[in-house]
Design a protein around this motif. Sequence first.
Motif, PDB file in Angstrom:
ATOM      1  N   THR A 124      -0.555 -10.764  -4.162  1.00 30.68           N
ATOM      2  CA  THR A 124      -1.684 -11.284  -3.837  1.00 30.68           C
ATOM      3  C   THR A 124      -2.910 -11.128  -4.890  1.00 30.68           C
ATOM      4  OG1 THR A 124      -2.791  -9.674  -2.622  1.00 30.68           O
ATOM      5  CG2 THR A 124      -1.428 -11.431  -1.478  1.00 30.68           C
ATOM      6  N   PRO A 125      -3.913 -11.762  -5.052  1.00 36.22           N
ATOM      7  CA  PRO A 125      -5.022 -11.240  -5.986  1.00 36.22           C
ATOM      8  C   PRO A 125      -5.292  -9.898  -5.615  1.00 36.22           C
ATOM      9  CG  PRO A 125      -5.370 -13.569  -5.326  1.00 36.22           C
ATOM     10  CD  PRO A 125      -4.155 -13.050  -4.830  1.00 36.22           C
ATOM     11  N   ASP A 126      -5.465  -9.612  -4.402  1.00 36.11           N
ATOM     12  CA  ASP A 126      -5.964  -8.295  -4.010  1.00 36.11           C
ATOM     13  C   ASP A 126      -4.837  -7.090  -4.143  1.00 36.11           C
ATOM     14  OD1 ASP A 126      -8.351  -8.848  -2.978  1.00 36.11           O
ATOM     15  OD2 ASP A 126      -7.647  -9.148  -0.991  1.00 36.11           O
ATOM     16  N   ASN A 127      -3.556  -7.646  -4.247  1.00 36.49           N
ATOM     17  CA  ASN A 127      -2.307  -6.732  -4.373  1.00 36.49           C
ATOM     18  C   ASN A 127      -1.372  -7.189  -5.403  1.00 36.49           C
ATOM     19  OD1 ASN A 127      -1.310  -4.232  -3.300  1.00 36.49           O
ATOM     20  ND2 ASN A 127      -1.281  -5.275  -1.223  1.00 36.49           N
ATOM     21  N   PRO A 128      -1.810  -7.256  -6.823  1.00 42.81           N
ATOM     22  CA  PRO A 128      -1.003  -8.117  -7.623  1.00 42.81           C
ATOM     23  C   PRO A 128       0.514  -7.354  -7.948  1.00 42.81           C
ATOM     24  CG  PRO A 128      -2.653  -6.893  -8.951  1.00 42.81           C
ATOM     25  CD  PRO A 128      -3.027  -6.642  -7.428  1.00 42.81           C
ATOM     26  N   ALA A 129       0.591  -6.030  -8.033  1.00 44.50           N
ATOM     27  CA  ALA A 129       1.821  -5.526  -8.318  1.00 44.50           C
ATOM     28  C   ALA A 129       2.710  -4.898  -7.371  1.00 44.50           C
ATOM     29  CB  ALA A 129       1.555  -4.446  -9.434  1.00 44.50           C
ATOM     30  N   ALA A 130       2.230  -5.142  -6.029  1.00 44.21           N
ATOM     31  CA  ALA A 130       2.978  -4.705  -4.776  1.00 44.21           C
ATOM     32  C   ALA A 130       4.339  -5.032  -4.572  1.00 44.21           C
ATOM     33  CB  ALA A 130       2.067  -4.817  -3.697  1.00 44.21           C
ATOM     34  N   GLN A 149      -8.137  -3.826   3.545  1.00 44.12           N
ATOM     35  CA  GLN A 149      -7.842  -3.343   5.090  1.00 44.12           C
ATOM     36  C   GLN A 149      -6.783  -2.462   5.454  1.00 44.12           C
ATOM     37  OE1 GLN A 149      -6.534  -7.493   6.579  1.00 44.12           O
ATOM     38  NE2 GLN A 149      -8.222  -8.511   5.376  1.00 44.12           N
ATOM     39  N   GLN A 150      -6.451  -1.836   4.166  1.00 43.27           N
ATOM     40  CA  GLN A 150      -5.225  -0.812   4.142  1.00 43.27           C
ATOM     41  C   GLN A 150      -5.935   0.348   4.990  1.00 43.27           C
ATOM     42  OE1 GLN A 150      -4.674  -0.411  -0.222  1.00 43.27           O
ATOM     43  NE2 GLN A 150      -2.635  -1.604   0.359  1.00 43.27           N
ATOM     44  N   LYS A 189     -10.537   0.813  -4.038  1.00 41.93           N
ATOM     45  CA  LYS A 189      -9.789   0.146  -2.902  1.00 41.93           C
ATOM     46  C   LYS A 189      -8.357   0.080  -3.552  1.00 41.93           C
ATOM     47  CE  LYS A 189     -13.302  -0.007  -0.136  1.00 41.93           C
ATOM     48  NZ  LYS A 189     -13.712   1.134   0.496  1.00 41.93           N
ATOM     49  N   GLU A 190      -8.275   0.350  -4.907  1.00 38.71           N
ATOM     50  CA  GLU A 190      -6.822   0.198  -5.368  1.00 38.71           C
ATOM     51  C   GLU A 190      -6.097   1.637  -5.033  1.00 38.71           C
ATOM     52  OE1 GLU A 190      -7.033  -0.952  -9.382  1.00 38.71           O
ATOM     53  OE2 GLU A 190      -8.143  -2.848  -9.056  1.00 38.71           O
ATOM     54  N   ILE A 191      -6.507   2.442  -4.684  1.00 37.04           N
ATOM     55  CA  ILE A 191      -5.592   3.917  -4.802  1.00 37.04           C
ATOM     56  C   ILE A 191      -4.574   3.646  -3.769  1.00 37.04           C
ATOM     57  CG2 ILE A 191      -7.598   5.132  -3.176  1.00 37.04           C
ATOM     58  CD1 ILE A 191      -6.807   7.473  -5.071  1.00 37.04           C
ATOM     59  N   ILE A 192      -4.935   3.203  -2.408  1.00 36.69           N
ATOM     60  CA  ILE A 192      -3.585   3.407  -1.436  1.00 36.69           C
ATOM     61  C   ILE A 192      -2.225   2.525  -1.885  1.00 36.69           C
ATOM     62  CG2 ILE A 192      -2.999   2.346   0.643  1.00 36.69           C
ATOM     63  CD1 ILE A 192      -5.749   3.121   1.807  1.00 36.69           C
ATOM     64  N   THR A 193      -2.627   1.158  -2.744  1.00 34.70           N
ATOM     65  CA  THR A 193      -1.578   0.496  -3.345  1.00 34.70           C
ATOM     66  C   THR A 193      -0.864   1.507  -4.301  1.00 34.70           C
ATOM     67  OG1 THR A 193      -2.801  -1.446  -2.715  1.00 34.70           O
ATOM     68  CG2 THR A 193      -1.144  -1.719  -4.604  1.00 34.70           C
ATOM     69  N   ARG A 194      -1.836   2.149  -5.395  1.00 30.29           N
ATOM     70  CA  ARG A 194      -1.261   2.805  -6.250  1.00 30.29           C
ATOM     71  C   ARG A 194      -0.232   4.068  -5.674  1.00 30.29           C
ATOM     72  NH1 ARG A 194      -6.230   2.576  -8.357  1.00 30.29           N
ATOM     73  NH2 ARG A 194      -6.542   4.898  -8.113  1.00 30.29           N
ATOM     74  N   LEU A 195      -0.559   4.750  -4.548  1.00 27.94           N
ATOM     75  CA  LEU A 195       0.001   5.719  -4.012  1.00 27.94           C
ATOM     76  C   LEU A 195       1.356   5.076  -3.335  1.00 27.94           C
ATOM     77  CD1 LEU A 195       0.401   8.715  -3.375  1.00 27.94           C
ATOM     78  CD2 LEU A 195      -0.602   8.114  -1.079  1.00 27.94           C
ATOM     79  N   ALA A 196       1.168   4.043  -2.749  1.00 24.26           N
ATOM     80  CA  ALA A 196       2.345   3.506  -1.856  1.00 24.26           C
ATOM     81  C   ALA A 196       3.410   3.066  -3.139  1.00 24.26           C
ATOM     82  CB  ALA A 196       1.852   2.174  -1.026  1.00 24.26           C
ATOM     83  N   GLN A 197       2.776   2.599  -4.122  1.00 33.55           N
ATOM     84  CA  GLN A 197       3.855   2.127  -5.258  1.00 33.55           C
ATOM     85  C   GLN A 197       4.570   3.263  -5.685  1.00 33.55           C
ATOM     86  OE1 GLN A 197       1.076   0.083  -7.619  1.00 33.55           O
ATOM     87  NE2 GLN A 197       1.762  -1.763  -7.208  1.00 33.55           N
TER      88      GLN A 197
END
Length: 167
Positions: free
Chosen positions: A6-12, A49-50, A106-114
Amino acid sequence: MQNTATPDNPAAAPLNWSPALAVGDARMDDTHEEFVDMLNQLLATPQDQQLPLYREFVAHTVEHFAQEERWMLATGFSADNCHASHHATILETMHAVVEHYEKEDKEIITRLAQALAEWFPQHAASMDAGLALHLKEVGFDSRTETLSDPSKVRPASMSGCGSVTCS
């Protein structure tokens, strides 16, 4: 679980559970599948919302690692083995993420999850598979957390990582 960028989560990109991730201990595999499912839920959630889900994921991971470390100690690993040290490093990073997220990253959780999605398969295939093999060799039942023959285990007899190449 399907993960859509998604735009909020482009590389998930999700980490899909498969038999290749199984280590041969049913309880450990169940816990690992839960870990992967929660990781994928994080990656599929809009970044703003993470945090509530991330807090649940951290709590799950704390228990996940504590469970494995209980088993290590019960079956002859020293308390300072490198497998447990890896767990401590991951948890330290996971705890630090909350503060950064709350300070508007707000991107740090996604980066860690990746990063965890990249880290986990190798950790499971080496350290966790080695631990599962060790549990089987000493007759440890992870469901009941009991040894069939306690005389097979010497306290703190293993100081390595828990992989098949460590002792």
